[in-house]
Design a protein around this motif. Structure first.
Motif, PDB file in Angstrom:
ATOM      1  N   ALA A 120      58.149 -17.150 -78.481  1.00 60.12           N
ATOM      2  CA  ALA A 120      57.910 -18.665 -78.428  1.00 60.12           C
ATOM      3  C   ALA A 120      57.207 -18.983 -76.904  1.00 60.12           C
ATOM      4  N   GLU A 121      57.509 -18.259 -75.838  1.00 60.30           N
ATOM      5  CA  GLU A 121      56.999 -18.350 -74.617  1.00 60.30           C
ATOM      6  C   GLU A 121      55.955 -17.568 -74.342  1.00 60.30           C
ATOM      7  N   LYS A 122      55.572 -16.564 -75.180  1.00 62.09           N
ATOM      8  CA  LYS A 122      54.707 -15.540 -74.886  1.00 62.09           C
ATOM      9  C   LYS A 122      54.728 -14.842 -73.616  1.00 62.09           C
ATOM     10  N   VAL A 123      55.883 -14.299 -73.559  1.00 62.64           N
ATOM     11  CA  VAL A 123      56.379 -13.553 -72.222  1.00 62.64           C
ATOM     12  C   VAL A 123      55.573 -12.221 -72.213  1.00 62.64           C
ATOM     13  N   GLY A 124      55.496 -11.556 -73.364  1.00 64.74           N
ATOM     14  CA  GLY A 124      55.114 -10.184 -73.215  1.00 64.74           C
ATOM     15  C   GLY A 124      53.556 -10.039 -72.818  1.00 64.74           C
ATOM     16  N   GLY A 125      52.527 -11.271 -72.963  1.00 66.48           N
ATOM     17  CA  GLY A 125      51.249 -11.070 -72.333  1.00 66.48           C
ATOM     18  C   GLY A 125      51.122 -11.941 -71.297  1.00 66.48           C
ATOM     19  N   SER A 126      52.057 -12.167 -70.597  1.00 70.45           N
ATOM     20  CA  SER A 126      51.809 -13.440 -69.543  1.00 70.45           C
ATOM     21  C   SER A 126      51.831 -12.506 -67.970  1.00 70.45           C
ATOM     22  N   THR A 127      51.555 -13.570 -66.990  1.00 75.04           N
ATOM     23  CA  THR A 127      51.497 -13.264 -65.676  1.00 75.04           C
ATOM     24  C   THR A 127      52.913 -13.105 -65.096  1.00 75.04           C
ATOM     25  N   LEU A 128      53.395 -12.072 -64.046  1.00 76.72           N
ATOM     26  CA  LEU A 128      54.637 -12.136 -63.475  1.00 76.72           C
ATOM     27  C   LEU A 128      54.242 -12.332 -62.387  1.00 76.72           C
ATOM     28  N   SER A 129      55.088 -12.848 -61.498  1.00 79.59           N
ATOM     29  CA  SER A 129      55.201 -13.208 -59.940  1.00 79.59           C
ATOM     30  C   SER A 129      56.699 -13.012 -59.441  1.00 79.59           C
ATOM     31  N   TRP A 130      57.033 -12.255 -58.560  1.00 81.03           N
ATOM     32  CA  TRP A 130      58.129 -12.379 -57.621  1.00 81.03           C
ATOM     33  C   TRP A 130      58.760 -13.850 -57.379  1.00 81.03           C
ATOM     34  N   VAL A 131      59.874 -14.218 -57.350  1.00 86.56           N
ATOM     35  CA  VAL A 131      60.511 -15.344 -56.480  1.00 86.56           C
ATOM     36  C   VAL A 131      60.425 -15.245 -55.342  1.00 86.56           C
TER      37      VAL A 131
ATOM     38  N   ALA B  94      64.494 -11.499 -59.337  1.00 88.36           N
ATOM     39  CA  ALA B  94      64.314 -12.797 -59.627  1.00 88.36           C
ATOM     40  C   ALA B  94      62.696 -12.951 -59.752  1.00 88.36           C
ATOM     41  N   PHE B  95      61.865 -13.390 -61.062  1.00 91.92           N
ATOM     42  CA  PHE B  95      60.452 -13.401 -61.080  1.00 91.92           C
ATOM     43  C   PHE B  95      60.334 -14.602 -62.088  1.00 91.92           C
ATOM     44  N   ARG B  96      58.856 -14.922 -61.980  1.00 90.28           N
ATOM     45  CA  ARG B  96      58.458 -16.242 -62.985  1.00 90.28           C
ATOM     46  C   ARG B  96      57.505 -15.591 -63.909  1.00 90.28           C
ATOM     47  N   VAL B  97      57.658 -16.099 -65.114  1.00 93.86           N
ATOM     48  CA  VAL B  97      56.767 -15.393 -66.358  1.00 93.86           C
ATOM     49  C   VAL B  97      56.938 -16.352 -67.347  1.00 93.86           C
ATOM     50  N   ALA B  98      55.466 -16.747 -67.664  1.00 99.62           N
ATOM     51  CA  ALA B  98      54.993 -17.768 -68.522  1.00 99.62           C
ATOM     52  C   ALA B  98      55.932 -18.952 -68.646  1.00 99.62           C
ATOM     53  N   GLY B  99      56.148 -19.739 -67.316  1.00103.20           N
ATOM     54  CA  GLY B  99      56.879 -20.746 -66.987  1.00103.20           C
ATOM     55  C   GLY B  99      58.255 -20.398 -67.121  1.00103.20           C
ATOM     56  N   VAL B 100      58.900 -19.328 -67.173  1.00104.62           N
ATOM     57  CA  VAL B 100      60.336 -19.175 -67.239  1.00104.62           C
ATOM     58  C   VAL B 100      60.422 -18.307 -66.033  1.00104.62           C
ATOM     59  N   VAL B 101      61.853 -18.598 -65.401  1.00106.14           N
ATOM     60  CA  VAL B 101      62.497 -17.866 -64.185  1.00106.14           C
ATOM     61  C   VAL B 101      63.367 -17.036 -64.911  1.00106.14           C
ATOM     62  N   VAL B 102      63.374 -15.551 -64.566  1.00108.03           N
ATOM     63  CA  VAL B 102      64.290 -14.807 -64.912  1.00108.03           C
ATOM     64  C   VAL B 102      64.773 -13.985 -63.815  1.00108.03           C
ATOM     65  N   LEU B 103      66.417 -14.383 -63.510  1.00105.49           N
ATOM     66  CA  LEU B 103      67.086 -14.201 -62.704  1.00105.49           C
ATOM     67  C   LEU B 103      68.135 -13.258 -62.852  1.00105.49           C
ATOM     68  N   ALA B 104      68.425 -12.063 -62.424  1.00103.28           N
ATOM     69  CA  ALA B 104      69.432 -11.250 -62.388  1.00103.28           C
ATOM     70  C   ALA B 104      70.190 -11.176 -61.112  1.00103.28           C
ATOM     71  N   ASN B 105      71.592 -11.428 -61.376  1.00100.17           N
ATOM     72  CA  ASN B 105      72.375 -11.272 -60.219  1.00100.17           C
ATOM     73  C   ASN B 105      73.250 -10.007 -60.168  1.00100.17           C
ATOM     74  N   LEU B 106      72.948  -8.926 -59.271  1.00 98.33           N
ATOM     75  CA  LEU B 106      73.439  -7.764 -59.191  1.00 98.33           C
ATOM     76  C   LEU B 106      74.494  -7.866 -58.374  1.00 98.33           C
ATOM     77  N   GLY B 107      74.611  -8.819 -57.427  1.00 98.87           N
ATOM     78  CA  GLY B 107      75.650  -8.734 -56.289  1.00 98.87           C
ATOM     79  C   GLY B 107      77.025  -9.160 -56.717  1.00 98.87           C
ATOM     80  N   ALA B 108      77.807  -9.133 -55.871  1.00 97.48           N
ATOM     81  CA  ALA B 108      79.376  -9.260 -55.865  1.00 97.48           C
ATOM     82  C   ALA B 108      79.561 -10.924 -56.254  1.00 97.48           C
ATOM     83  N   GLU B 109      78.792 -11.595 -55.457  1.00100.57           N
ATOM     84  CA  GLU B 109      79.170 -13.205 -55.310  1.00100.57           C
ATOM     85  C   GLU B 109      78.291 -14.057 -56.373  1.00100.57           C
ATOM     86  N   PRO B 110      78.838 -15.028 -56.932  1.00100.98           N
ATOM     87  CA  PRO B 110      77.876 -15.958 -57.692  1.00100.98           C
ATOM     88  C   PRO B 110      76.790 -16.279 -57.023  1.00100.98           C
ATOM     89  N   LEU B 111      75.710 -16.763 -57.989  1.00102.35           N
ATOM     90  CA  LEU B 111      74.499 -17.265 -57.307  1.00102.35           C
ATOM     91  C   LEU B 111      74.509 -18.582 -57.868  1.00102.35           C
TER      92      LEU B 111
END
Length: 594
Positions: free
Chosen positions: A521-532, A543-560
């Protein structure tokens, strides 16, 4: 990463562009492709081995999941010494899996549901039961029949030493000597090369007859309507001239760390994105392979519908891999540098950066993958305290065991991160159910040749190839009508069966289905990507922005903590709502607007 104050939406603003799509419209550039390992997917006739009618019966599962295409591992006629990767007839279906009519029905069923179909092609070697190799065994040294394979005289006065010191990927010598014959040369019986099992002799790709035959095989399946080919050992068909000795150490199974490679556990982040996923040596990644793929590209261009070639090439650095997907060669190449990257924010960002820069330079899509039939499923891999080369390819009951809860949490987070990356993504059957490897298979049921050729030192890949559970608690968990399964299923498969996850909020299946729906729906596969920008150097966050969506993965020990106005679209796990602010816990990925 610890936040002393709640962030604002500005903290999630985009930085420099990492990837801009090429603007091409071919379906394979952003497709999500689902790998079916036929013998373990679904059993249509009750013999305990999956088959093509079984695949046909589950096409609605794939359509509802939301994938775009299906890749099928080999179903060709074969003695099954290496689960079908030892092909005896490239133009026929093994009776284990059905008939050509069954294939046509499956293909029509997939196409009728809007699913493309990619089939496996195994060109580096054939089965020793292939008519060509049987002719070679009956022929004299120097004959045309032997020229189709890699036959050589042995070294030493009596020819009783192998032609070189190469080792098999599956363990042991890569050469086998023939039985004596009356017409042997002065140094006795010849030897033949097999980079894999003795039953898989390497073809001689310097021979025009071999090249002509495989172009005809391509046309046979293209004429039936397939949409592309995944090419097995795409980096191994041409060997260095003279077959020189190699002082390096060939790994026992593909993807294992070899001498001179960068281990996957190395804490540094090489600038070229290397993770130890590549093979080097005179038997791999020779420049001559590229002319083969240019000729195959020309064959596919004769057919409508954007047919594609996908390289299984364990090649590093990524700049070498990019050579396989130049505009006149193949269309995709599996990104094993991403698959083998550890759960580390800096390493993941480096692999993503380098993947885009190298593939964009040749106008090819970046292809993401976390699991397949050759490596430990990422649910189990991410549950290990330490991921080394050997653990990529099998876990034995006597090995350190994965933490199941940690592994599933990280695997779900890694998947949601991967599906947010523009390009094409590959899913391995059962990963949408959160299936782990079977890590306690007894020796008497194992079938992988690497287990036998190493006298059990290498557990082998059987653990990731266990038949799928469709109906929890039914005989064989619904794999087939009789309850038989060619490998035993672990007890946990009953609770992870497909029927126990359909429509269940928070299940792994529903997370995959939701993510794939959003991706389309967001056409993620064919979109531009930028780091946050604000998180671009974080030791804990990708964390990165793609197709108007922010994708954020927390790999650390503390909540974000998330911005107060952020709208969460999908999350890989439960979010922390214990305070006024919503926070992303450790080992969790979210897609959000904000």
């Amino acid at each position: 990463m610890t936040r002393t104050a709640p962030p604002t939406t500005d903290d999630l603003s985009a930085g420099a562009v990492v990837h801009t799509p090429a603007g091409n419209s071919e379906w394979w550039r952003d497709a999500v492709i689902y790998q079916v390992y036929p013998r373990s997917f679904a059993d249509g006739d009750g013999d305990g081995i999956g088959d093509l009618p079984g695949v046909t019966s589950k096409l609605d599962h794939l359509k509802q999941l939301g994938v775009d295409a299906v890749w099928l591992s080999p179903f060709y006629r074969s003695p099954q010494k290496d689960a079908g990767y030892d092909v005896a007839d490239y133009r026929d279906i093994d009776p284990l899996f059905g008939t050509l009519a069954d294939f046509d029905e499956m293909l029509d069923g997939a196409h009728g549901r809007g699913l493309k179909v990619i089939v496996d092609l195994v060109p580096n070697h054939s089965s020793d039961q292939h008519v060509w190799f049987q002719e070679a065994l009956a022929a004299a040294p120097g004959s045309a029949a032997r020229e189709r394979y890699m036959f050589r005289d042995g070294r030493g006065p009596a020819g009783d030493e192998p032609p070189n010191n190469w080792q098999s990927i599956f363990g042991g010598a890569a050469w086998t000597r023939l039985e004596p014959r009356e017409d042997d040369g002065p140094v006795g019986p010849q030897w033949y090369l097999h980079l894999f099992d003795t039953s898989q002799p390497d073809l001689n790709w310097e021979n025009p007859e071999v090249r002509e035959e495989f172009e005809a095989v391509l046309r046979f399946w293209l004429d039936r309507g397939v949409d592309g080919f995944r090419v097995d050992v795409a980096h191994g068909m041409i060997k260095a001239a003279g077959l020189p000795d190699w002082e390096g150490q060939v790994s026992m199974v593909e993807g294992t760390v070899a001498e001179g490679d960068v281990p996957a556990t190395d804490p540094g982040a090489p600038e070229d994105g290397s993770t130890g996923a590549g093979h080097n040596g005179p038997m791999f990644d020779q420049d001559g392979v590229h002319e083969i793929y240019r000729s195959w590209h020309r064959v596919l261009e004769e057919y409508p519908g954007d047919r594609c070639l996908v390289a299984e090439a364990w090649v590093e650095p990524l700049s070498r891999l990019a050579r396989y997907v130049r505009p006149d060669e193949m269309h995709q190449a599996f990104n094993f540098s991403f698959l083998t990257a550890p759960w580390d924010a800096a390493r993941l960002r480096t692999v993503v950066d380098v993947s885009y820069s190298t593939m964009d330079a040749v106008d090819a899509p970046t292809t993401w993958v976390l699991s397949n039939h050759d490596v430990v499923r990422h649910v189990s891999r991410f549950g290990l305290a330490e991921i080394g080369g050997r653990q990529l390819n099998g876990i034995a009951a006597t090995d350190p065991q994965p933490d199941a809860e940690l592994g599933l949490r990280r695997a779900r987070a890694a998947t949601l991160l991967m599906l947010g990356l523009p390009g094409s993504a590959y899913l391995y059957q059962g990963e949408e159910l959160g299936l782990p490897d079977h890590t306690a298979l007894p020796a008497e049921v194992r079938q992988d040749p690497s287990f036998f050729r190493t006298d059990g030192a290498e557990p082998g890949r059987d653990g990731c190839r266990v038949p799928l559970p469709w109906v929890g608690g039914a005989p064989g968990n619904g794999f087939g009508s009789t309850g038989k399964t060619w490998l035993p299923q672990p007890d946990v498969y009953a609770d992870l069966a497909a029927d126990r996850q359909y429509g269940v909020e928070g299940s792994t299946y529903e997370m995959y289905r939701t993510a794939l729906e959003l991706r389309r729906a967001e056409k993620v596969g064919g979109s531009t990507l930028s780091w946050v920008d604000a998180l671009a150097d974080s030791p804990d966050v990708v964390a990165f922005r793609v197709a108007g969506v922010v994708v954020l993965a927390n790999l650390g020990a503390e909540p974000l903590v998330l911005p107060a106005d952020a709208q969460v679209l999908v999350a890989s796990g439960d979010l922390d709502t214990s305070s006024d602010a919503v926070a992303v816990p450790s080992d969790t990925t979210v897609w959000l607007r904000g």
